[in-house]
Design a protein around this motif. Structure first.
Motif, mmCIF file in Angstrom:
data_model
loop_
_atom_site.group_PDB
_atom_site.id
_atom_site.type_symbol
_atom_site.label_atom_id
_atom_site.label_comp_id
_atom_site.label_asym_id
_atom_site.label_seq_id
_atom_site.Cartn_x
_atom_site.Cartn_y
_atom_site.Cartn_z
ATOM 1 N N LYS A 40 4.401 -42.843 -11.101
ATOM 2 C CA LYS A 40 3.811 -43.435 -12.297
ATOM 3 C C LYS A 40 4.460 -44.739 -12.737
ATOM 4 O O LYS A 40 4.202 -45.203 -13.845
ATOM 5 N N ILE A 41 5.279 -45.325 -11.890
ATOM 6 C CA ILE A 41 5.989 -46.545 -12.274
ATOM 7 C C ILE A 41 5.026 -47.659 -12.688
ATOM 8 O O ILE A 41 5.343 -48.470 -13.548
ATOM 9 N N ASP A 42 3.834 -47.657 -12.111
ATOM 10 C CA ASP A 42 2.841 -48.680 -12.460
ATOM 11 C C ASP A 42 2.318 -48.519 -13.881
ATOM 12 O O ASP A 42 1.772 -49.465 -14.442
ATOM 13 N N THR A 43 2.494 -47.335 -14.469
ATOM 14 C CA THR A 43 2.013 -47.108 -15.830
ATOM 15 C C THR A 43 3.052 -47.475 -16.886
ATOM 16 O O THR A 43 2.751 -47.451 -18.065
ATOM 17 N N PHE A 44 4.276 -47.795 -16.466
ATOM 18 C CA PHE A 44 5.328 -48.177 -17.410
ATOM 19 C C PHE A 44 4.945 -49.506 -18.046
ATOM 20 O O PHE A 44 4.802 -50.518 -17.376
ATOM 21 N N GLU A 45 4.757 -49.472 -19.364
ATOM 22 C CA GLU A 45 4.282 -50.654 -20.086
ATOM 23 C C GLU A 45 5.402 -51.501 -20.676
ATOM 24 O O GLU A 45 5.145 -52.591 -21.183
ATOM 25 N N GLY A 46 6.623 -51.002 -20.683
ATOM 26 C CA GLY A 46 7.736 -51.771 -21.222
ATOM 27 C C GLY A 46 7.827 -51.746 -22.739
ATOM 28 O O GLY A 46 8.528 -52.555 -23.328
ATOM 29 N N LYS A 47 7.116 -50.822 -23.388
ATOM 30 C CA LYS A 47 7.171 -50.721 -24.849
ATOM 31 C C LYS A 47 8.483 -50.077 -25.309
ATOM 32 O O LYS A 47 8.808 -50.109 -26.478
ATOM 33 N N CYS A 48 9.200 -49.458 -24.390
ATOM 34 C CA CYS A 48 10.512 -48.871 -24.657
ATOM 35 C C CYS A 48 11.378 -49.196 -23.438
ATOM 36 O O CYS A 48 10.889 -49.741 -22.452
ATOM 37 N N SER A 49 12.628 -48.823 -23.498
ATOM 38 C CA SER A 49 13.494 -49.082 -22.343
ATOM 39 C C SER A 49 13.127 -48.146 -21.197
ATOM 40 O O SER A 49 12.518 -47.092 -21.406
ATOM 41 N N MET A 50 13.529 -48.520 -20.017
ATOM 42 C CA MET A 50 13.285 -47.684 -18.843
ATOM 43 C C MET A 50 13.970 -46.328 -19.029
ATOM 44 O O MET A 50 13.396 -45.286 -18.695
ATOM 45 N N ALA A 51 15.183 -46.319 -19.588
ATOM 46 C CA ALA A 51 15.910 -45.064 -19.811
ATOM 47 C C ALA A 51 15.128 -44.148 -20.753
ATOM 48 O O ALA A 51 15.000 -42.949 -20.493
ATOM 49 N N THR A 52 14.606 -44.697 -21.811
ATOM 50 C CA THR A 52 13.825 -43.911 -22.771
ATOM 51 C C THR A 52 12.611 -43.306 -22.094
ATOM 52 O O THR A 52 12.312 -42.118 -22.271
ATOM 53 N N TRP A 53 11.926 -44.102 -21.329
ATOM 54 C CA TRP A 53 10.724 -43.645 -20.629
ATOM 55 C C TRP A 53 11.065 -42.505 -19.662
ATOM 56 O O TRP A 53 10.401 -41.474 -19.627
ATOM 57 N N MET A 54 12.139 -42.689 -18.914
ATOM 58 C CA MET A 54 12.534 -41.684 -17.932
ATOM 59 C C MET A 54 13.007 -40.397 -18.606
ATOM 60 O O MET A 54 12.687 -39.301 -18.145
ATOM 61 N N LEU A 55 13.751 -40.519 -19.709
ATOM 62 C CA LEU A 55 14.212 -39.324 -20.407
ATOM 63 C C LEU A 55 13.047 -38.561 -21.036
ATOM 64 O O LEU A 55 13.082 -37.338 -21.126
ATOM 65 N N GLN A 56 12.036 -39.279 -21.444
ATOM 66 C CA GLN A 56 10.851 -38.603 -21.977
ATOM 67 C C GLN A 56 10.160 -37.809 -20.863
ATOM 68 O O GLN A 56 9.730 -36.678 -21.073
ATOM 69 N N ILE A 57 10.080 -38.388 -19.694
ATOM 70 C CA ILE A 57 9.504 -37.671 -18.546
ATOM 71 C C ILE A 57 10.353 -36.446 -18.226
ATOM 72 O O ILE A 57 9.828 -35.348 -18.002
ATOM 73 N N ALA A 58 11.675 -36.610 -18.237
ATOM 74 C CA ALA A 58 12.585 -35.498 -17.956
ATOM 75 C C ALA A 58 12.402 -34.386 -18.997
ATOM 76 O O ALA A 58 12.326 -33.205 -18.644
ATOM 77 N N LYS A 59 12.330 -34.775 -20.250
ATOM 78 C CA LYS A 59 12.146 -33.790 -21.324
ATOM 79 C C LYS A 59 10.829 -33.037 -21.139
ATOM 80 O O LYS A 59 10.787 -31.809 -21.254
ATOM 81 N N ASN A 60 9.775 -33.755 -20.839
ATOM 82 C CA ASN A 60 8.475 -33.110 -20.615
ATOM 83 C C ASN A 60 8.529 -32.163 -19.417
ATOM 84 O O ASN A 60 7.958 -31.068 -19.456
ATOM 85 N N ASN A 61 9.215 -32.575 -18.356
ATOM 86 C CA ASN A 61 9.366 -31.700 -17.184
ATOM 87 C C ASN A 61 10.112 -30.420 -17.561
ATOM 88 O O ASN A 61 9.741 -29.333 -17.121
ATOM 89 N N PHE A 62 11.154 -30.564 -18.359
ATOM 90 C CA PHE A 62 11.914 -29.393 -18.787
ATOM 91 C C PHE A 62 11.045 -28.462 -19.636
ATOM 92 O O PHE A 62 11.017 -27.255 -19.423
#
Length: 157
Positions: free
Chosen positions: A43-65
């Motif tokens: 989904k890297i192509d969907t990253f819009e840059g509205k937040c930091s990359m770390a924030t985006w990735m941690l949100q994905i991690a949280k959702n996975n958990f």
């Protein structure tokens, strides 16, 4: 692919430690971390840059958990343990005895206080990033962190 390797090396530790805090199981944290990076790659192509990359990735991690918990029929995140944090809880966490005491207190804190305190103190995330992960404002993150600190201070008296 070279960019993804750089992304992986840069954020792996942060994502893994965040998940380890959520689940307290290194094997499970590793599994969900790998799943997180797989989703990031897809989904890297969907990253819009509205937040930091770390924030985006941690949100994905949280959702996975959370998805894992739902699959395993865990009622809530309280089914999992937490991590550490006295007058200034976050700086006192370095002392082993105090860290243990704070850990025990954090374990009893309800969400979102527990998670916000951890993200700020141990995850070293900004209030803006914490707010973004929770779908809230930076102010919400500040207030929640302040309240978590107050609860910890009160419990330590």
């Amino acid at each position: 692919m070279e960019d993804f390797d750089k992304l992986y090396k840069t954020y792996y530790r942060q994502v893994f430690l965040y998940l380890l805090d959520l689940c307290k199981n290194p094997d499970l944290a590793e599994e969900i971390t790998q799943e997180t990076f797989f989703k990031v790659l897809k989904k890297i192509d969907t990253f819009e840059g509205k937040c930091s990359m770390a924030t985006w990735m941690l949100q994905i991690a949280k959702n996975n958990f959370y998805n894992y918990c739902k699959k395993k029929k865990y009622e809530s995140i309280e089914d999992w343990e937490s991590i550490p944090a006295k007058d200034n809880p976050e700086s006192r966490a370095l002392d082993k005895d105090t860290a243990r005491e704070i850990h025990l207190i954090l374990h009893t804190l309800e969400e979102p206080y527990k998670e916000v305190f951890w993200m700020r103190t141990f995850g070293e995330l900004s209030f803006k990033e914490i707010g973004a992960i929770h779908g809230k404002t930076e102010s919400w993150a500040r207030v929640t962190f302040y309240r978590a600190r107050q609860k910890i201070k009160e419990a330590m008296k």
